[in-house]
Design a protein around this motif. Structure first.
Motif, PDB file in Angstrom:
ATOM      1  N   THR A 107     117.067  17.474   9.836  1.00 52.86           N
ATOM      2  CA  THR A 107     117.555  16.264   9.224  1.00 52.86           C
ATOM      3  C   THR A 107     118.138  15.340  10.320  1.00 52.86           C
ATOM      4  OG1 THR A 107     118.368  17.655   7.467  1.00 52.86           O
ATOM      5  CG2 THR A 107     119.501  15.452   7.829  1.00 52.86           C
ATOM      6  N   THR A 108     118.679  15.557  11.415  1.00 53.76           N
ATOM      7  CA  THR A 108     118.976  14.684  12.589  1.00 53.76           C
ATOM      8  C   THR A 108     117.909  14.114  13.182  1.00 53.76           C
ATOM      9  OG1 THR A 108     121.211  16.235  12.912  1.00 53.76           O
ATOM     10  CG2 THR A 108     120.253  14.843  14.599  1.00 53.76           C
ATOM     11  N   LEU A 109     116.925  14.853  13.310  1.00 57.06           N
ATOM     12  CA  LEU A 109     115.738  14.356  13.934  1.00 57.06           C
ATOM     13  C   LEU A 109     115.032  13.284  12.999  1.00 57.06           C
ATOM     14  CD1 LEU A 109     114.247  17.727  15.730  1.00 57.06           C
ATOM     15  CD2 LEU A 109     114.954  15.635  16.622  1.00 57.06           C
ATOM     16  N   ASP A 110     115.070  13.663  11.724  1.00 53.00           N
ATOM     17  CA  ASP A 110     114.406  12.541  10.908  1.00 53.00           C
ATOM     18  C   ASP A 110     115.175  11.324  10.812  1.00 53.00           C
ATOM     19  OD1 ASP A 110     112.743  14.295   9.753  1.00 53.00           O
ATOM     20  OD2 ASP A 110     113.996  14.891   7.974  1.00 53.00           O
ATOM     21  N   ALA A 111     116.696  11.399  11.138  1.00 54.85           N
ATOM     22  CA  ALA A 111     117.486  10.140  11.012  1.00 54.85           C
ATOM     23  C   ALA A 111     117.162   9.395  12.647  1.00 54.85           C
ATOM     24  CB  ALA A 111     118.890  10.446  10.874  1.00 54.85           C
ATOM     25  N   ILE A 112     116.879  10.240  13.379  1.00 51.75           N
ATOM     26  CA  ILE A 112     116.764   9.534  14.664  1.00 51.75           C
ATOM     27  C   ILE A 112     115.347   8.908  15.148  1.00 51.75           C
ATOM     28  CG2 ILE A 112     116.445  10.297  17.517  1.00 51.75           C
ATOM     29  CD1 ILE A 112     118.709  12.150  16.927  1.00 51.75           C
ATOM     30  N   GLU A 113     114.476   9.596  14.377  1.00 51.42           N
ATOM     31  CA  GLU A 113     112.899   8.857  14.443  1.00 51.42           C
ATOM     32  C   GLU A 113     113.160   7.638  13.659  1.00 51.42           C
ATOM     33  OE1 GLU A 113     110.055  11.457  12.899  1.00 51.42           O
ATOM     34  OE2 GLU A 113     109.611  12.445  14.908  1.00 51.42           O
ATOM     35  N   ALA A 114     113.965   7.640  12.520  1.00 51.71           N
ATOM     36  CA  ALA A 114     113.894   6.389  11.720  1.00 51.71           C
ATOM     37  C   ALA A 114     114.496   5.093  12.423  1.00 51.71           C
ATOM     38  CB  ALA A 114     114.617   6.835  10.369  1.00 51.71           C
ATOM     39  N   GLY A 136     112.178   5.086  16.727  1.00 52.81           N
ATOM     40  CA  GLY A 136     110.896   5.149  16.691  1.00 52.81           C
ATOM     41  C   GLY A 136     110.283   6.117  17.747  1.00 52.81           C
ATOM     42  N   VAL A 137     111.109   7.134  18.116  1.00 50.85           N
ATOM     43  CA  VAL A 137     110.377   8.037  18.979  1.00 50.85           C
ATOM     44  C   VAL A 137     110.306   9.645  18.408  1.00 50.85           C
ATOM     45  CG1 VAL A 137     111.275   9.326  21.245  1.00 50.85           C
ATOM     46  CG2 VAL A 137     112.046   7.020  20.813  1.00 50.85           C
ATOM     47  N   ASP A 138     109.151   9.938  18.724  1.00 50.62           N
ATOM     48  CA  ASP A 138     108.738  11.169  18.179  1.00 50.62           C
ATOM     49  C   ASP A 138     109.688  12.345  18.205  1.00 50.62           C
ATOM     50  OD1 ASP A 138     106.093  10.325  16.668  1.00 50.62           O
ATOM     51  OD2 ASP A 138     105.413   9.724  18.758  1.00 50.62           O
ATOM     52  N   ARG A 139     109.970  13.255  17.391  1.00 50.01           N
ATOM     53  CA  ARG A 139     110.643  14.215  17.796  1.00 50.01           C
ATOM     54  C   ARG A 139     109.981  15.314  18.867  1.00 50.01           C
ATOM     55  NH1 ARG A 139     111.533  16.122  11.908  1.00 50.01           N
ATOM     56  NH2 ARG A 139     111.351  13.942  11.684  1.00 50.01           N
ATOM     57  N   TYR A 169     117.147   5.710  24.988  1.00 49.62           N
ATOM     58  CA  TYR A 169     116.690   5.386  26.386  1.00 49.62           C
ATOM     59  C   TYR A 169     115.215   5.291  26.185  1.00 49.62           C
ATOM     60  CZ  TYR A 169     116.152   6.581  31.436  1.00 49.62           C
ATOM     61  OH  TYR A 169     115.793   6.439  32.759  1.00 49.62           O
ATOM     62  N   LEU A 170     114.344   6.336  25.707  1.00 48.35           N
ATOM     63  CA  LEU A 170     113.104   6.208  25.604  1.00 48.35           C
ATOM     64  C   LEU A 170     112.449   4.940  24.828  1.00 48.35           C
ATOM     65  CD1 LEU A 170     112.272  10.115  24.875  1.00 48.35           C
ATOM     66  CD2 LEU A 170     111.915   8.869  27.043  1.00 48.35           C
ATOM     67  N   ALA A 171     113.132   4.807  23.849  1.00 49.15           N
ATOM     68  CA  ALA A 171     112.631   3.693  23.087  1.00 49.15           C
ATOM     69  C   ALA A 171     112.842   1.973  23.924  1.00 49.15           C
ATOM     70  CB  ALA A 171     113.400   3.405  21.804  1.00 49.15           C
ATOM     71  N   ARG A 172     113.926   1.921  24.536  1.00 45.33           N
ATOM     72  CA  ARG A 172     114.128   0.977  25.507  1.00 45.33           C
ATOM     73  C   ARG A 172     113.010   0.888  26.655  1.00 45.33           C
ATOM     74  NH1 ARG A 172     120.412  -0.361  25.386  1.00 45.33           N
ATOM     75  NH2 ARG A 172     120.775  -0.925  23.317  1.00 45.33           N
ATOM     76  N   SER A 173     112.655   2.239  27.000  1.00 42.92           N
ATOM     77  CA  SER A 173     111.719   2.189  27.978  1.00 42.92           C
ATOM     78  C   SER A 173     110.358   1.913  27.805  1.00 42.92           C
ATOM     79  CB  SER A 173     111.809   3.589  28.798  1.00 42.92           C
ATOM     80  OG  SER A 173     113.148   3.697  29.331  1.00 42.92           O
ATOM     81  N   GLY A 174     110.121   1.726  26.341  1.00 41.79           N
ATOM     82  CA  GLY A 174     108.803   1.218  26.122  1.00 41.79           C
ATOM     83  C   GLY A 174     107.771   2.404  25.105  1.00 41.79           C
ATOM     84  N   TYR A 175     108.688   3.441  24.608  1.00 43.48           N
ATOM     85  CA  TYR A 175     107.886   4.356  23.884  1.00 43.48           C
ATOM     86  C   TYR A 175     107.396   3.915  22.959  1.00 43.48           C
ATOM     87  CZ  TYR A 175     107.048   9.065  21.958  1.00 43.48           C
ATOM     88  OH  TYR A 175     106.162   9.938  21.363  1.00 43.48           O
ATOM     89  N   MET A 176     105.823   4.513  22.319  1.00 44.30           N
ATOM     90  CA  MET A 176     105.042   3.804  21.353  1.00 44.30           C
ATOM     91  C   MET A 176     105.134   4.841  20.504  1.00 44.30           C
ATOM     92  SD  MET A 176     104.697   0.951  22.147  1.00 44.30           S
ATOM     93  CE  MET A 176     103.667   0.252  21.078  1.00 44.30           C
ATOM     94  N   LYS A 177     105.748   4.945  19.212  1.00 45.74           N
ATOM     95  CA  LYS A 177     105.573   6.043  18.314  1.00 45.74           C
ATOM     96  C   LYS A 177     104.148   6.419  17.873  1.00 45.74           C
ATOM     97  CE  LYS A 177     108.455   8.220  14.474  1.00 45.74           C
ATOM     98  NZ  LYS A 177     106.998   8.638  13.802  1.00 45.74           N
ATOM     99  N   GLY A 178     103.826   7.595  17.780  1.00 47.17           N
ATOM    100  CA  GLY A 178     102.539   7.915  17.185  1.00 47.17           C
ATOM    101  C   GLY A 178     101.431   7.914  17.797  1.00 47.17           C
ATOM    102  N   GLN A 179     101.496   7.416  18.983  1.00 45.23           N
ATOM    103  CA  GLN A 179     100.707   7.347  20.079  1.00 45.23           C
ATOM    104  C   GLN A 179     100.912   8.737  21.106  1.00 45.23           C
ATOM    105  OE1 GLN A 179     100.278   3.751  22.463  1.00 45.23           O
ATOM    106  NE2 GLN A 179     100.080   2.360  20.511  1.00 45.23           N
TER     107      GLN A 179
END
Length: 444
Positions: free
Chosen positions: A142-149, A152-155, A262-272
């Motif tokens: 449940t926590t990971l669902d909320a964080i991904e939403a 935008g970083v894959d669990r 941190y990862l999102a701000r570093s440029g992580y691309m969800k789903g890639q």
């Protein structure tokens, strides 16, 4: 009306005078008692240099007096500065014998640089780590669902980093962050970094994001379940569970969301993908594994294909780099942007590979298909230095001879191999060390 008012005023004046005379006749009056003093008077605020008890280490005491004065001159709160520094003490890892310090803190002796890649991967890809990761995947869903939403970083990436950094919160370190950083500063090689991180710790306390006793860290000052340096905490930590504190030590939600931020701000691309293991065709030109990104169409035209079959699924990513972590005879990967995002946590390629592979395995994807070339004896740190010195002497720029076979060293070796007729995979073996030492071409 006017006359009556004047008369009343006259008689009032006479009464006042008579009262005064009567008072004088009664003699001197006792002074009114002062109100009782309640509580203890507040002490005057301290000024001047902070006086500390000795740490038992002369160089540490001298550094502390100097740094303390500089911190207050820069506007940091005196009480916070004192609380940070008053109980520091020498740590053998940082301030022991020169040999001990170099052995335990030199980058070339850290696992991600010193071990063969297959040995380094044994723990993060082992059954214990992957099973624990899958259990956490279930318990924190449940926590990971909320964080991904939210970020935008894959669990898979978050679980892998959590496992790599602290075994899913199982060991977050036992050192006081301020003390670890003070020792690093006194040791000297990383003084500017250590002092900058100490200032960040002061900001954390000033902002009320954590309490002094919360600041538990590993040997280099990284804190919490996802091991943030203080400056990274200041920039990226979040209060995801809504309790008013950014608790990366005890709150799984805060720790994982902070890592995601941190990862999102570093440029992580969800789903890639971070990477895809590939097959190379007979006679492939391994000099193309030169650190350059090329279009996927270029790699397909060169004959690369996913080792598990089917077409490439890149989630929209159109550029990738070919990487040979163990040379042409080991597993081969196309690397995408997310691989480099993992390296914002740790600059070692082996670390990023461990994150990518373990994350895939936690969510049910397989590990490497191709076998590691364990028959190739890896070079020691001293031998890598010799290789680097030899390449530099021959005009191939391997950079500083630091004993770490990083990208620059491998590119230099690859250029040497191309010029001398060897298979140009850039992998440092004892055979390549001998060739560099002799400066002779390959025997065709």
């Amino acid at each position: 009306m006017i006359i009556t008012g004047l008369a009343r005023s006259k008689w009032m004046g006479i009464a006042i005078v008579c009262g005064a005379l009567a008072s004088c006749a009664a003699g001197p009056q006792a002074p009114s008692p002062k109100p009782p003093v309640t509580g203890t008077p507040s002490p005057a605020p301290e000024t001047g240099p902070i006086v500390y008890k000795s740490s038992g280490h002369a160089a540490m005491d001298a550094w502390r007096d100097d740094f303390s004065a500089r911190a207050m001159a820069a506007g940091h709160d005196r009480a916070i500065v004192k609380s940070m520094l008053e109980n520091i003490s020498p740590i053998t890892m940082w301030l022991g014998s020169a040999d001990t310090v170099q052995t335990q803190t030199a980058p070339s002796d850290q696992a991600e640089f010193a071990k063969p890649i297959w040995d380094y991967l044994a723990t993060p890809l082992g059954n214990t780590r992957i099973t624990q990761g899958q259990q956490k995947l279930s318990s924190t869903r449940t926590t990971l669902d909320a964080i991904e939403a939210a970020y935008g970083v894959d669990r898979s990436a978050l679980l892998a980093i959590w496992g790599m950094e602290t075994n899913f919160g199982g060991f977050i370190g036992r050192d006081d962050a301020a003390n670890a950083l003070a020792n690093m500063a006194v040791e000297g090689r990383r003084r500017n970094l250590a002092e900058s991180e100490l200032y960040a710790l002061m900001k954390i306390l000033k902002d009320g994001d954590a309490r002094r006793g919360d600041l538990i860290a590993g040997w280099a000052g990284a804190m919490g379940q996802t091991q943030f340096m203080p400056s990274t905490y200041v920039a990226h930590a979040v209060d995801f569970d809504g309790d008013g504190r950014k608790d990366v030590w005890k709150s799984e939600a805060d720790a994982l969301a902070s890592a995601a931020n941190y990862l999102a701000r570093s440029g992580y691309m969800k789903g890639q993908p971070w990477g895809i293991e590939v097959l190379t065709p007979e006679g492939f030109d391994f000099s193309l594994a030169d650190g350059s990104e090329r279009r996927m169409a270029t790699w397909v035209a060169a004959g690369l294909s996913p080792i598990r079959g089917g077409a490439f699924e890149t989630g929209g990513a159109d550029f990738a780099e070919l990487w040979l972590p163990a040379g042409a005879s080991g597993p081969k990967f196309l690397l995408f942007k997310n691989f480099n995002v993992f390296k914002t946590y740790n600059r070692a390629d082996s670390y990023a590979l461990a994150v990518g592979l373990s994350g895939d395995m936690i969510i049910g994807k397989g590990g490497p298909v191709a076998a590691w070339p364990k028959h190739l004896a890896p070079l020691t740190v001293a031998e890598v230095r010799d290789l680097q010195d030899g390449l530099n002497a021959l005009g191939y720029d391997a950079g500083t001879a630091d004993g770490i076979a990083g990208r620059r060293t491998k590119t230099a070796l690859q250029n040497f191999q191309k010029a001398r007729g060897f298979l140009a995979d850039g992998y440092p073996t004892k055979e390549m060390l001998a060739a560099v030492r002799s400066g002779t071409p390959a025997i065709n």
